[in-house]
Design an enzyme around this catalytic site. Structure first.
Site, PDB file in Angstrom:
ATOM      1  N   LEU A  36      -6.135  10.313  -9.022  1.00 29.84           N
ATOM      2  CA  LEU A  36      -7.278   9.935  -9.619  1.00 29.84           C
ATOM      3  C   LEU A  36      -6.779   9.640 -11.027  1.00 29.84           C
ATOM      4  CD1 LEU A  36      -9.577  13.189  -9.422  1.00 29.84           C
ATOM      5  CD2 LEU A  36      -9.678  11.192  -8.172  1.00 29.84           C
ATOM      6  N   THR A  37      -6.403   8.252 -10.904  1.00 29.28           N
ATOM      7  CA  THR A  37      -6.018   7.550 -12.052  1.00 29.28           C
ATOM      8  C   THR A  37      -7.361   7.153 -12.890  1.00 29.28           C
ATOM      9  OG1 THR A  37      -5.874   5.312 -11.191  1.00 29.28           O
ATOM     10  CG2 THR A  37      -3.973   6.521 -10.977  1.00 29.28           C
ATOM     11  N   THR A 134      -3.009  -7.358   0.000  1.00 32.32           N
ATOM     12  CA  THR A 134      -3.774  -8.420  -0.321  1.00 32.32           C
ATOM     13  C   THR A 134      -3.402  -9.650   0.149  1.00 32.32           C
ATOM     14  OG1 THR A 134      -4.205  -9.375  -2.632  1.00 32.32           O
ATOM     15  CG2 THR A 134      -2.250  -8.090  -2.343  1.00 32.32           C
ATOM     16  N   ASP A 135      -4.374 -10.667  -0.243  1.00 39.00           N
ATOM     17  CA  ASP A 135      -3.917 -11.980   0.389  1.00 39.00           C
ATOM     18  C   ASP A 135      -3.039 -12.666  -1.013  1.00 39.00           C
ATOM     19  OD1 ASP A 135      -5.846 -12.181  -1.926  1.00 39.00           O
ATOM     20  OD2 ASP A 135      -7.187 -13.831  -1.105  1.00 39.00           O
ATOM     21  N   GLU A 136      -2.973 -11.923  -1.979  1.00 37.65           N
ATOM     22  CA  GLU A 136      -2.184 -12.541  -3.400  1.00 37.65           C
ATOM     23  C   GLU A 136      -0.696 -12.597  -3.109  1.00 37.65           C
ATOM     24  OE1 GLU A 136      -3.109 -11.060  -7.133  1.00 37.65           O
ATOM     25  OE2 GLU A 136      -5.276 -10.852  -6.686  1.00 37.65           O
ATOM     26  N   TYR A 183       1.577  -7.700 -10.229  1.00 41.09           N
ATOM     27  CA  TYR A 183       0.700  -6.742  -9.118  1.00 41.09           C
ATOM     28  C   TYR A 183       1.309  -7.444  -7.806  1.00 41.09           C
ATOM     29  CZ  TYR A 183      -3.240  -6.200  -5.932  1.00 41.09           C
ATOM     30  OH  TYR A 183      -3.815  -5.793  -4.714  1.00 41.09           O
ATOM     31  N   SER A 184       1.171  -8.667  -7.567  1.00 43.21           N
ATOM     32  CA  SER A 184       1.300  -9.092  -6.362  1.00 43.21           C
ATOM     33  C   SER A 184       2.767  -9.177  -5.723  1.00 43.21           C
ATOM     34  CB  SER A 184       0.880 -10.548  -5.909  1.00 43.21           C
ATOM     35  OG  SER A 184       1.308 -11.517  -6.757  1.00 43.21           O
ATOM     36  N   LYS A 187       2.891  -5.476  -4.360  1.00 42.10           N
ATOM     37  CA  LYS A 187       2.278  -5.232  -3.268  1.00 42.10           C
ATOM     38  C   LYS A 187       3.179  -5.950  -2.210  1.00 42.10           C
ATOM     39  CE  LYS A 187      -1.170  -3.961  -2.110  1.00 42.10           C
ATOM     40  NZ  LYS A 187      -1.684  -2.631  -1.608  1.00 42.10           N
ATOM     41  N   ASN A 213     -12.479  -8.579  -2.383  1.00 43.89           N
ATOM     42  CA  ASN A 213     -13.577  -7.774  -2.321  1.00 43.89           C
ATOM     43  C   ASN A 213     -14.693  -7.662  -3.474  1.00 43.89           C
ATOM     44  OD1 ASN A 213     -12.518  -5.216  -0.028  1.00 43.89           O
ATOM     45  ND2 ASN A 213     -11.865  -7.233  -0.239  1.00 43.89           N
ATOM     46  N   TYR A 240     -11.574 -16.956 -17.929  1.00 46.91           N
ATOM     47  CA  TYR A 240     -10.373 -17.425 -17.909  1.00 46.91           C
ATOM     48  C   TYR A 240     -10.212 -18.834 -17.958  1.00 46.91           C
ATOM     49  CZ  TYR A 240      -9.271 -12.088 -17.724  1.00 46.91           C
ATOM     50  OH  TYR A 240      -9.186 -11.020 -17.899  1.00 46.91           O
TER      51      TYR A 240
HETATM   52  P1  NAD Z   1      -8.900   0.669  -7.141  1.00 48.22           P
HETATM   53  O1  NAD Z   1      -7.916   0.363  -8.254  1.00 48.22           O
HETATM   54  O2  NAD Z   1     -10.210   0.709  -7.245  1.00 48.22           O
HETATM   55  O3  NAD Z   1      -8.411   2.119  -6.664  1.00 48.22           O
HETATM   56  C1  NAD Z   1      -7.101   2.579  -6.401  1.00 48.22           C
HETATM   57  C2  NAD Z   1      -7.083   4.036  -6.127  1.00 48.22           C
HETATM   58  O4  NAD Z   1      -5.900   4.553  -5.961  1.00 48.22           O
HETATM   59  C3  NAD Z   1      -7.738   4.769  -7.260  1.00 48.22           C
HETATM   60  O5  NAD Z   1      -8.479   5.712  -6.774  1.00 48.22           O
HETATM   61  C4  NAD Z   1      -6.401   5.433  -7.603  1.00 48.22           C
HETATM   62  O6  NAD Z   1      -6.718   6.674  -8.209  1.00 48.22           O
HETATM   63  C5  NAD Z   1      -5.659   5.608  -6.481  1.00 48.22           C
HETATM   64  N1  NAD Z   1      -4.277   5.758  -6.956  1.00 48.22           N
HETATM   65  C6  NAD Z   1      -3.699   4.845  -7.908  1.00 48.22           C
HETATM   66  N2  NAD Z   1      -2.112   5.318  -8.239  1.00 48.22           N
HETATM   67  C7  NAD Z   1      -2.087   6.276  -7.180  1.00 48.22           C
HETATM   68  C8  NAD Z   1      -0.916   7.218  -7.071  1.00 48.22           C
HETATM   69  N3  NAD Z   1       0.089   7.069  -7.603  1.00 48.22           N
HETATM   70  N4  NAD Z   1      -1.083   8.173  -6.191  1.00 48.22           N
HETATM   71  C9  NAD Z   1      -2.460   8.583  -5.671  1.00 48.22           C
HETATM   72  N5  NAD Z   1      -3.350   7.648  -5.994  1.00 48.22           N
HETATM   73  C10 NAD Z   1      -3.322   6.506  -6.740  1.00 48.22           C
HETATM   74  O7  NAD Z   1      -8.217  -0.460  -5.984  1.00 48.22           O
HETATM   75  P2  NAD Z   1      -9.048  -0.976  -4.962  1.00 48.22           P
HETATM   76  O8  NAD Z   1      -9.540  -2.249  -5.412  1.00 48.22           O
HETATM   77  O9  NAD Z   1     -10.325  -0.288  -4.230  1.00 48.22           O
HETATM   78  O10 NAD Z   1      -7.911  -1.414  -3.808  1.00 48.22           O
HETATM   79  C11 NAD Z   1      -7.575  -0.607  -2.847  1.00 48.22           C
HETATM   80  C12 NAD Z   1      -6.162  -1.158  -2.255  1.00 48.22           C
HETATM   81  O11 NAD Z   1      -6.662  -2.490  -1.487  1.00 48.22           O
HETATM   82  C13 NAD Z   1      -5.190  -1.577  -3.019  1.00 48.22           C
HETATM   83  O12 NAD Z   1      -4.112  -1.302  -1.977  1.00 48.22           O
HETATM   84  C14 NAD Z   1      -5.305  -2.965  -3.105  1.00 48.22           C
HETATM   85  O13 NAD Z   1      -4.056  -3.635  -3.417  1.00 48.22           O
HETATM   86  C15 NAD Z   1      -5.945  -3.723  -1.702  1.00 48.22           C
HETATM   87  N6  NAD Z   1      -6.659  -4.626  -1.816  1.00 48.22           N
HETATM   88  C16 NAD Z   1      -7.619  -4.858  -2.925  1.00 48.22           C
HETATM   89  C17 NAD Z   1      -8.516  -5.984  -2.934  1.00 48.22           C
HETATM   90  C18 NAD Z   1      -9.689  -6.011  -3.975  1.00 48.22           C
HETATM   91  O14 NAD Z   1     -10.315  -6.992  -4.094  1.00 48.22           O
HETATM   92  N7  NAD Z   1     -10.268  -5.016  -4.692  1.00 48.22           N
HETATM   93  C19 NAD Z   1      -8.348  -6.909  -2.174  1.00 48.22           C
HETATM   94  C20 NAD Z   1      -7.351  -6.628  -1.079  1.00 48.22           C
HETATM   95  C21 NAD Z   1      -6.519  -5.749  -1.119  1.00 48.22           C
HETATM   96  O1  DAU Z   2      -7.358 -11.381  -3.649  1.00 49.07           O
HETATM   97  C1  DAU Z   2      -7.475 -10.194  -3.613  1.00 49.07           C
HETATM   98  C2  DAU Z   2      -7.236  -9.456  -4.930  1.00 49.07           C
HETATM   99  O2  DAU Z   2      -8.382  -9.688  -5.776  1.00 49.07           O
HETATM  100  C3  DAU Z   2      -6.970  -7.929  -5.046  1.00 49.07           C
HETATM  101  O3  DAU Z   2      -5.562  -7.764  -4.460  1.00 49.07           O
HETATM  102  C4  DAU Z   2      -6.914  -7.238  -6.462  1.00 49.07           C
HETATM  103  O4  DAU Z   2      -6.578  -6.002  -6.325  1.00 49.07           O
HETATM  104  C5  DAU Z   2      -8.213  -7.661  -6.918  1.00 49.07           C
HETATM  105  O5  DAU Z   2      -8.251  -7.179  -8.410  1.00 49.07           O
HETATM  106  C6  DAU Z   2      -8.350  -8.958  -7.104  1.00 49.07           C
HETATM  107  O6  DAU Z   2      -7.565  -9.846  -7.907  1.00 49.07           O
HETATM  108  P1  DAU Z   2      -8.212 -11.047  -8.787  1.00 49.07           P
HETATM  109  O7  DAU Z   2      -7.141 -11.135 -10.122  1.00 49.07           O
HETATM  110  O8  DAU Z   2      -8.482 -12.145  -8.020  1.00 49.07           O
HETATM  111  O9  DAU Z   2      -9.672 -10.497  -9.432  1.00 49.07           O
HETATM  112  P2  DAU Z   2     -10.154 -10.272 -10.682  1.00 49.07           P
HETATM  113  O10 DAU Z   2     -11.891  -9.600 -10.400  1.00 49.07           O
HETATM  114  O11 DAU Z   2      -9.450  -9.467 -11.795  1.00 49.07           O
HETATM  115  O12 DAU Z   2     -10.388 -11.812 -11.278  1.00 49.07           O
HETATM  116  C7  DAU Z   2     -11.019 -12.660 -10.151  1.00 49.07           C
HETATM  117  C8  DAU Z   2     -11.003 -14.148 -10.846  1.00 49.07           C
HETATM  118  O13 DAU Z   2     -12.041 -14.032 -12.451  1.00 49.07           O
HETATM  119  C9  DAU Z   2      -9.780 -14.475 -11.231  1.00 49.07           C
HETATM  120  O14 DAU Z   2      -9.614 -15.925 -10.986  1.00 49.07           O
HETATM  121  C10 DAU Z   2      -9.646 -14.233 -12.744  1.00 49.07           C
HETATM  122  C11 DAU Z   2     -11.077 -14.313 -13.365  1.00 49.07           C
HETATM  123  N1  DAU Z   2     -11.586 -13.498 -14.470  1.00 49.07           N
HETATM  124  C12 DAU Z   2     -11.339 -12.078 -14.112  1.00 49.07           C
HETATM  125  C13 DAU Z   2     -11.757 -11.431 -15.326  1.00 49.07           C
HETATM  126  C14 DAU Z   2     -11.625  -9.749 -15.141  1.00 49.07           C
HETATM  127  C15 DAU Z   2     -12.068 -14.084 -15.682  1.00 49.07           C
HETATM  128  O15 DAU Z   2     -12.226 -15.508 -15.725  1.00 49.07           O
HETATM  129  N2  DAU Z   2     -12.485 -13.165 -16.316  1.00 49.07           N
HETATM  130  C16 DAU Z   2     -12.413 -11.922 -16.218  1.00 49.07           C
HETATM  131  O16 DAU Z   2     -12.745 -11.244 -17.345  1.00 49.07           O
END
Ligand code: NAD
Ligand code: DAU
Length: 377
Positions: A36-37, A134-136, A183-184, A187, A213, A240
């Site tokens: 629960l961060t 992640t794809d990153e 981040y990437s 990962k 997502n 951005y």
């Molecule tokens: P999120 O940030 O919404 O959720 C992360 C969760 O992990 C939170 O509930 C947080 O409390 C928990 N957490 C963080 N640190 C922790 C710790 N030390 N111990 C236990 N729990 C902890 O993330 P999300 O967007 O749901 O992504 C989930 C996973 O999917 C991640 O591994 C991310 O890299 C991967 N992913 C995300 C996306 C995307 O678009 N969001 C795409 C591809 C992969």
């Molecule tokens: O590709 C998968 C990844 O997608 C996941 O692994 C990450 O956890 C997830 O956060 C996401 O990363 P991005 O950096 O692509 O997502 P974000 O929503 O932060 O940004 C999407 C795009 O929009 C990116 O090109 C940056 C831009 N952006 C983002 C924000 C928050 C803006 O232009 N303005 C903004 O305020």
């Protein structure tokens, strides 16, 4: 009975995975392990929190002793590991937390699983450690126009199906890793550890790499929920750079369905890319979001375009992500269920209809939910 730990189940994607597994598999016991961060919100799971096959454990994945205790207490057979620090902008400001959680936390999960499973008479039999990545990690692709046509152009990739693309290259599973952000990079390191546990100890692991997502319950620091909320409140939309970067968007429930399929049917030691061949330039997706919010709020469509504010670019901003998920489609028959137009309409509607959820998150009140709901359990 299968006892499955889902880490990060209180986050965005994790909550959809927990919900799917708890509802679809009443014979499984789902143990949601989450620290629960700021990104964890138990209100994301209100609808299933009292189900008999669901347990929430507040724990830090980096706390090896506690994680070991959870394996022993619940006789864990499988792990679906999502817990991570997930926001690129935060990783640029605070890389240490990302290395700690994403690398050391994953290592702690792997080591606990290894020590627990190795001692069982059946050892690895029937066990699975599934790591969500992640794809990153593949780095960034270029924008190209190989046919001399202004992108997006229609192409086939290796899927055999036609779709729009902003370049001729795609992320395939055999690409070498080239992460750019902290981040990437973290990962990528965690993915290497997962594969090392398979190659060194024989642990049955699987890794998947998914594209961006979108959908309900996403923390409003990420592009789509942040912008929906800002448009509603007529606040500036910080784009951005020039908004030219391209992301490949997948509806979160389709990701959860892929995770279910791969957890049950995927081949051990394999990597699968997950994505829906759905590339969008940021500025174009932002315009779709503005039009949709305006229409659903009864405003004149497009009247909030004036909120678009170009700001300093993200450091090291990856230009384009584009996932080739042919392997998953061909080998396991997975397809995204939603067209993007449908998915974005559903998503915007959800945020507008769940303003209480958004207010709870933006006010910080959501962080009291655990004390309120779990103090007497
Ligand atoms: P999120 O940030 O919404 O959720 C992360 C969760 O992990 C939170 O509930 C947080 O409390 C928990 N957490 C963080 N640190 C922790 C710790 N030390 N111990 C236990 N729990 C902890 O993330 P999300 O967007 O749901 O992504 C989930 C996973 O999917 C991640 O591994 C991310 O890299 C991967 N992913 C995300 C996306 C995307 O678009 N969001 C795409 C591809 C992969
Ligand atoms: O590709 C998968 C990844 O997608 C996941 O692994 C990450 O956890 C997830 O956060 C996401 O990363 P991005 O950096 O692509 O997502 P974000 O929503 O932060 O940004 C999407 C795009 O929009 C990116 O090109 C940056 C831009 N952006 C983002 C924000 C928050 C803006 O232009 N303005 C903004 O305020």
């Amino acid at each position: 009975m299968k006892n499955i730990i889902i880490t990060g189940g209180a986050g965005f994607i994790g909550s959809h995975v927990v919900r799917l597994f708890v509802n679809k598999y009443p014979e499984y016991h789902i143990i949601n392990v989450d620290k629960l961060t700021y990104a964890g919100n138990l209100a994301n799971l209100k609808d299933i929190e009292n189900k008999p096959n669901y347990t929430f454990v507040k724990a830090d994945i980096c706390d090896f002793e506690t994680i070991m205790g959870i394996f022993k207490k619940y006789n864990v057979d499988g792990v679906i590991h999502l817990a991570a620090e997930s926001h690129v902008d935060r990783s640029i400001k605070d890389p240490f937390t990302f290395a700690q959680t994403n690398v050391m936390g994953t290592l702690s999960m792997l080591q606990a699983a290894k020590l627990y499973w190795e001692e069982l008479p059946e050892k690895w039999e029937g066990k699975r450690f599934y790591h969500i990545s992640t794809d990153e990690v593949y780095g960034a692709l270029e924008l190209t126009d190989p046919e001399g046509i202004e992108p997006p152009f229609t192409t086939k990739a290796s899927s055999g199906k036609h779709h729009l693309a902003y370049g001729s290259k795609f992320f395939t599973e055999d690409l070498k890793y080239q992460p750019h952000s902290p981040y990437s990079a973290a990962k990528a390191s965690s993915d290497h550890f997962v594969r090392a546990f398979h190659d060194t100890y024989g642990m049955p692991t699987i890794v998947t790499n998914c594209s961006n997502n979108y959908g309900p319950y996403q923390f409003p620091e990420k592009l789509i929920p942040l912008f929906i909320n800002n448009i509603r409140h007529r606040k500036p939309l910080p784009v951005y750079g020039k908004g030219e970067n391209v992301r490949d968007w997948l509806y979160v429930e389709d990701h959860a369905r892929a995770i279910d399929l791969i957890f049950h049917k995927g081949t051990i030691a394999e990597t699968y890319n997950i994505g829906g061949f759905n590339e969008w330039k940021n500025i174009d997706i932002i315009k779709v979001v503005i039009n949709t919010v305006d229409r659903l709020l009864g405003r004149k469509e497009g009247e909030d375009m004036e909120l678009i504010t170009f700001v300093t670019d993200r450091a090291g901003h990856d230009m384009r992500y584009a996932i080739d998920s042919t392997k998953l489609q061909r080998e396991l028959g997975w397809e995204p269920s939603l067209q993007f137009e449908e998915g974005i309409e559903k998503t915007v509607k959800w945020y507008l209809e769940n303003q209480a959820w958004m207010d709870n998150v933006t006010s910080g009140d959501y962080q009291k939910y655990y004390e309120e709901m779990y103090k007497n359990r």
